[in-house]
Design an enzyme around this catalytic site. Structure first.
Site, PDB file in Angstrom:
ATOM      1  N   LYS A 113       0.820  -1.209   0.000  1.00 54.74           N
ATOM      2  CA  LYS A 113       0.000   0.000   0.000  1.00 54.74           C
ATOM      3  C   LYS A 113       0.861   1.269   0.000  1.00 54.74           C
ATOM      4  O   LYS A 113       0.424   2.310  -0.474  1.00 54.74           O
ATOM      5  CB  LYS A 113      -0.962  -0.013   1.175  1.00 54.74           C
ATOM      6  CG  LYS A 113      -1.882  -1.231   1.134  1.00 54.74           C
ATOM      7  CD  LYS A 113      -3.293  -0.947   1.522  1.00 54.74           C
ATOM      8  CE  LYS A 113      -4.274  -2.034   1.119  1.00 54.74           C
ATOM      9  NZ  LYS A 113      -3.891  -3.423   1.394  1.00 54.74           N
TER      10      LYS A 113
HETATM   11  C1  LIG Z   1      -4.488  -4.542   0.779  1.00 50.81           C
HETATM   12  C2  LIG Z   1      -3.725  -5.816   0.672  1.00 50.81           C
HETATM   13  C3  LIG Z   1      -4.066  -6.819  -0.260  1.00 50.81           C
HETATM   14  C4  LIG Z   1      -5.268  -6.704  -1.174  1.00 50.81           C
HETATM   15  O1  LIG Z   1      -5.126  -5.744  -2.166  1.00 50.81           O
HETATM   16  P1  LIG Z   1      -6.412  -5.199  -2.964  1.00 50.81           P
HETATM   17  O2  LIG Z   1      -5.919  -4.061  -3.757  1.00 50.81           O
HETATM   18  O3  LIG Z   1      -7.408  -4.794  -1.916  1.00 50.81           O
HETATM   19  O4  LIG Z   1      -6.919  -6.333  -3.802  1.00 50.81           O
HETATM   20  C5  LIG Z   1      -3.266  -7.942  -0.343  1.00 50.81           C
HETATM   21  N1  LIG Z   1      -2.213  -8.124   0.490  1.00 50.81           N
HETATM   22  C6  LIG Z   1      -1.874  -7.195   1.410  1.00 50.81           C
HETATM   23  C7  LIG Z   1      -0.727  -7.465   2.307  1.00 50.81           C
HETATM   24  C8  LIG Z   1      -2.611  -6.014   1.535  1.00 50.81           C
HETATM   25  O5  LIG Z   1      -2.256  -5.101   2.468  1.00 50.81           O
END
Ligand SMILES: *Cc1c(COP(=O)(O)O)cnc(C)c1O
Length: 471
Positions: A113
């Site tokens: 993120k």
């Molecule tokens: C947010 C997240 C996901 C999922 O990603 P999306 O964009 O919501 O599909 C997968 N793995 C981790 C570690 C995350 O923080």
């Protein structure tokens, strides 16, 4: 570039107009009028660009209302070795059986993120200064999103973050990561209750339109278009590295929850990047896998949402999925609305007999699979035994599903969405190893914490916002 609502009820807006907004006024999601096209010659020319330079080249197509010199300054301020640990920003490392791991989790909160959120922090600060506004971001988190938002917004002018988290429900490491921030524009609120209670408080405040506008309340959730467009960049970057020759196909496997990460891959593919397959990997919460296998999209109730050892993928509905379905139905807002009306009425929609669903794989490259706790343990163990490296539980879900779709001669890039240290308990269960804590986080659990406790009360959070915004 202008943006429309997937449901047709928004006049065309520019990038910086939708940047600070959540849903479109008609409840839909902002989508670009068309996808910019990238030629073979352009791809060739991009091969040797740095991450920041490439981010500028990709994003200038989407953020056409930001002056290019400003956008360039923003991307070069964001994508630095100081923030992401390497000059490459998103290194690729070999795995086995035709797979490679794309490292997206070397940023400040050790999850992917950060890739988009760090840019968003700089974009918000820039845009708020340009229009002379302030923004109070109100959010609820059970871990990754809240810390990524705080690390992106800390110290930024014009922005405050009020982040609600369930008291005592996150790991000690996650708590320390958020609560040890001492920046005066970051407010951590530990709510007596569960994540759902926190989310309900955010929802109640956002639904009070008068309060929302008076106190300039905003969000940074996964439907934010700035985040999605920033995520497109690493598909280009890793393609240019992984493809034997520019033009050759490369597949990607993506641990998925809200469909934001893999949607960015879909956008890169629509822009002309030669992506063969987009492998959607889910855990036991297999809403998306079910759709790509059967054509039925059936979001779950919270009671039907499992708590798993890849918790960032524990979602009951995929908030960005509407953007892909918009493309699937030929970018026709009426057709999209009809499906969402069915969803509202029946709790699901079924495209299994629809000719458009048959194109999900042939035309869009989507395939899928799901993974269980046992699969994760086995995959983490195998990767450790064969490569000596530890992968996190979400990445393990993607490795497990990716293997079914590896084809000879087509590199399979698996996106690493978090580092093992964030989910140490499961890693230890799988391998007996305790993942190493990166140097920057050594002793973080002993630092003083800045957090206020609160009952799950809408009145209390409103009062807290009023007191701390001086508006
Ligand atoms: C947010 C997240 C996901 C999922 O990603 P999306 O964009 O919501 O599909 C997968 N793995 C981790 C570690 C995350 O923080």
């Amino acid at each position: 570039m202008k943006y429309l609502s997937s449901r047709g009820g928004m006049s065309p807006q520019g990038f910086s107009e939708i940047l600070l907004e959540g849903l479109a006024p008609d409840g839909g999601l902002a989508v670009p009028e068309q996808y910019p096209q990238v030629s073979h010659a352009q791809l060739q020319a991009w091969k040797n660009l740095s991450y920041a330079e490439l981010a500028f080249e990709v994003l200038r197509n989407f953020a056409t209302d930001i002056p290019e010199a400003d956008l360039k300054a923003l991307t070069s301020k964001t994508y630095t070795k100081a923030v992401y640990g390497t000059d490459e920003i998103t290194p690729l490392r070999p795995l086995f059986d035709g797979m490679q791991v794309l490292e997206l989790s070397n940023g400040p909160t050790l999850a992917f993120k950060d890739m988009a959120m760090q840019l968003l922090g700089n974009l918000f600060e820039y845009q708020l200064a340009r229009v002379g506004q302030e923004l109070n971001i109100l959010g609820a988190t059970s871990g990754d999103t809240g810390s990524a938002a705080e690390y992106a917004m800390r110290g930024k002018k014009g922005v405050r973050v009020f982040m609600l988290s369930p008291a005592g429900k996150m790991s000690a490491f996650q708590r320390a990561q958020m609560y040890s921030l001492q920046d005066p524009n970051i407010f951590n609120v530990a709510v007596e209750g569960l994540f759902d209670d926190c989310q309900d408080m955010v929802k109640a405040v956002s639904e009070d339109l008068e309060f929302k506008s008076r106190y300039k309340i905003g969000t940074v959730n996964s439907i934010n278009w700035g985040r999605i467009s920033a995520q497109v960049v690493y598909y280009f970057k890793s393609y240019l590295k992984a493809a034997p020759t520019i033009g050759d196909p490369v597949s990607f496997a993506v641990p998925s929850g809200n469909f934001g990460n893999v949607l960015a891959g879909h956008i890169a593919r629509q822009m002309g990047l030669p992506i063969r397959r987009l492998v959607v990997a889910t855990n036991e919460n297999n809403v998306l896998d079910e759709f790509f296998r059967t054509g039925v999209y059936r979001p779950r109730a919270s009671a039907e949402t499992y708590i798993t050892s890849s918790p960032s993928m524990d979602i009951s509905k995929a908030s960005n999925f509407e953007r892909f379905v918009y493309d699937l139905v030929g970018r026709d807002p009426q057709a999209l609305k009809a499906l969402w009306d069915t969803l509202k009425r029946d709790g699901q929609f079924d495209l299994s007999g629809d000719a458009r669903f048959a194109e999900v794989e042939s035309r869009y490259g989507f395939v899928s699979g799901s993974s269980s706790h046992a699969n994760r343990l086995e995959t983490i163990r195998e990767v450790y035994e064969r490569t000596g490296t530890l992968i996190d539980t979400h990445t393990a879900d993607a490795v497990k599903v990716a293997r079914q779709y590896v084809e000879p001669g087509v590199p399979m890039v698996v996106l690493e969405t978090a580092l093992a240290v964030k989910f140490a308990e499961t890693i230890e269960e799988a391998t007996g190893q305790i993942p190493p804590v990166p140097a920057a986080y050594a002793g973080i659990e002993k630092l003083p914490q800045r957090v206020v406790g609160m009952k799950a009360s809408v009145a209390e959070i409103k009062q807290f916002i009023v007191q701390n915004t001086g508006l």
